[in-house]
Design a protein around this motif. Structure first.
Motif, PDB file in Angstrom:
ATOM      1  N   LYS A   1       0.974  -1.266  -0.001  1.00  0.00           N
ATOM      2  CA  LYS A   1       0.316  -0.226  -0.039  1.00  0.00           C
ATOM      3  C   LYS A   1       0.637   1.086   0.402  1.00  0.00           C
ATOM      4  O   LYS A   1       0.767   2.326  -0.609  1.00  0.00           O
TER       5      LYS A   1
ATOM      6  N   GLU B   1       2.597  -7.808   1.408  1.00  0.00           N
ATOM      7  CA  GLU B   1       1.386  -7.908   2.461  1.00  0.00           C
ATOM      8  C   GLU B   1       0.039  -7.501   1.368  1.00  0.00           C
ATOM      9  O   GLU B   1       0.659  -5.698   1.079  1.00  0.00           O
TER      10      GLU B   1
ATOM     11  N   ASN C   1      -4.380  -9.249   4.249  1.00  0.00           N
ATOM     12  CA  ASN C   1      -4.460  -8.935   5.205  1.00  0.00           C
ATOM     13  C   ASN C   1      -5.994  -7.813   5.101  1.00  0.00           C
ATOM     14  O   ASN C   1      -6.337  -7.524   3.728  1.00  0.00           O
TER      15      ASN C   1
ATOM     16  N   HIS D   1      -0.980 -11.464  15.086  1.00  0.00           N
ATOM     17  CA  HIS D   1      -0.060 -10.582  13.822  1.00  0.00           C
ATOM     18  C   HIS D   1      -0.566  -9.607  14.869  1.00  0.00           C
ATOM     19  O   HIS D   1      -1.557  -9.229  15.720  1.00  0.00           O
TER      20      HIS D   1
ATOM     21  N   GLY E   1       4.813  -3.112  10.469  1.00  0.00           N
ATOM     22  CA  GLY E   1       5.925  -2.023  10.265  1.00  0.00           C
ATOM     23  C   GLY E   1       5.186  -1.355  11.194  1.00  0.00           C
ATOM     24  O   GLY E   1       4.763  -1.253  12.415  1.00  0.00           O
TER      25      GLY E   1
END
Ligand SMILES: Cc1ncc(COP(=O)(O)O)c(C=O)c1O
Length: 385
Positions: free
Chosen positions: A48, A67, A90, A176, A213
């Motif tokens: 993203k 991801e 995700n 996660h 992150g």
């Protein structure tokens, strides 16, 4: 800004402005810093931040996974050859299409709510996203691990969701956590990882701990890595990380030309880029370093202060407020730094503006890696067009 001024001037002349430029050496250096801090941890790039295919291919060739949070991002990952353990899917509200594409490619799903045990394709690989409900030192809209954030399940719920996934036949591999973006205080990370480690008595050993992150560009990676490994060790787990911004922010610069100036009590420097090219200042109050690329005979003390404003008909369309710059003339070039993350990826065609071109400097020359859209491409999906 990591590239020499002469290279930036050449790129602006050759490809026009507004223009995103990227320095491949800085991208590689950021990845090297992540690898050196996290050692054997597995790296998934949160695309993203910047999904340009050339950047994705470069990262994939270096062994980085992705991801993804939409069918489009999954399609990009597949297009550059990522599947299986190189892919995380995700999102808080995944669609049937996203479940199907993730399963077809053998991705691991990040489960965001208990109901997903019944929604995942049969025998899916899954991690459970935990929201540690902490105060996070970033803009409200960038915090994802605060009590008010929509993401994940509570620490109390997480062990039950792992059990429910297993009971439904899924491969629940671990936990996660991702507490937000552009986080200023490294102790936020250690607090979040410690909160997860407290769940060890209820979860038992886990195969994977994914700590997301969110690291600012100046983050203390070694400190974050130490805290992350500490928690992973508690679970006997592999460590996975998902940097977005850290990998690409510094590598990217937005080049924009001065259109003119206006003095109405405030000094406005009007540029050919604004919210449609770089939304972050408007969306999050983000501050980007702005450098004038024209010769400046004035002493720095004599410089005026400027609000750098874009061409959109929106009062919030500002790239920066109150910055000291030498006297500008139309056509002068400004470099907006640390713009590689959430810059091009959040650019829009609002006002039927053409999204900007992007170019990569590889140490020897420039390559155009996205051409500027045409107005016809902006309306191409409208029927009849
Ligand atoms: C789950 C998840 N992982 C990783 C990231 C990347 O964050 P950053 O770009 O701040 O590193 C995000 C960003 O929103 C995210 O939601």
């Amino acid at each position: 800004m990591t590239l020499p001024r002469a290279q930036l001037l050449t790129a602006a002349d050759r490809f026009g402005t507004p223009l995103y430029v990227y320095d491949a050496a800085e991208l590689d250096a950021a990845l090297a810093r992540v690898r050196s801090a996290f050692g054997k941890g597995r790296v998934y790039y949160a695309m993203k931040a910047n999904p340009n295919l050339t950047l994705l291919r470069r990262l994939r060739a270096a062994g980085v996974g992705f991801e993804c949070v939409s069918a489009g991002e999954i399609a990009r990952a597949e297009h550059v050859g990522a599947s299986g353990d190189a892919l995380l899917v995700n999102g808080p509200a995944k669609s049937a299409e996203e479940y199907a594409a993730g399963a077809r490619l053998g991705a691991t799903f990040i489960v965001d709510r208990a109901e997903e045990a019944a929604l995942l394709p049969p025998r899916s690989k899954a991690l459970v996203r935990v929201n540690p409900a902490l105060a996070v030192s970033t803009h409200d809209h960038l915090a994802t691990g605060a009590a008010s954030s929509k993401f994940g399940v509570t620490p109390e719920q997480a062990p039950g969701v792992l059990r429910a996934l297993r009971a439904a036949g899924h491969d629940a591999r671990g936990l996660h956590v991702h507490i937000g973006s552009a986080i200023r205080d490294a102790s936020d990370f250690s607090a979040a990882f410690a909160r997860l480690a407290e769940l060890r008595p209820q979860t038992g050993e886990l195969e994977v701990l994914d700590v997301g992150g969110g690291w600012g560009v100046d983050a203390d990676l070694l400190g974050i890595a130490q805290a992350a490994w500490g928690a992973a060790t508690v679970f006997g787990a592999q460590l996975w990380v998902e940097p977005g911004r850290y990998l690409v922010a510094r590598a990217g610069t937005l080049l924009t030309r001065v259109v003119g100036t206006k003095r109405t009590g405030r000094n406005f420097l009007l540029t050919d880029a604004g919210m449609t090219e770089l939304l972050r200042p408007m969306l999050y109050g983000a501050q980007h370093p702005i450098t004038a690329l024209w010769d400046d005979p004035q002493p720095a003390a004599a410089r005026e202060r400027w609000d750098v404003a874009g061409p959109a008909c929106e009062s919030g369309d500002l790239l920066a407020r109150d910055v000291s710059l030498p006297s500008p003339r139309p056509g002068d070039l400004l470099a907006v730094g640390e713009a590689g993350a959430y810059g091009a990826s959040m650019s829009s065609s609002y006002l039927t503006r053409s999204r900007p071109a992007e170019a990569l400097w590889d140490g020897t020359g420039w390559t155009l890696i996205r051409r500027r859209e045409t107005p016809q491409e902006v309306w191409a999906a409208e029927v009849p067009s």
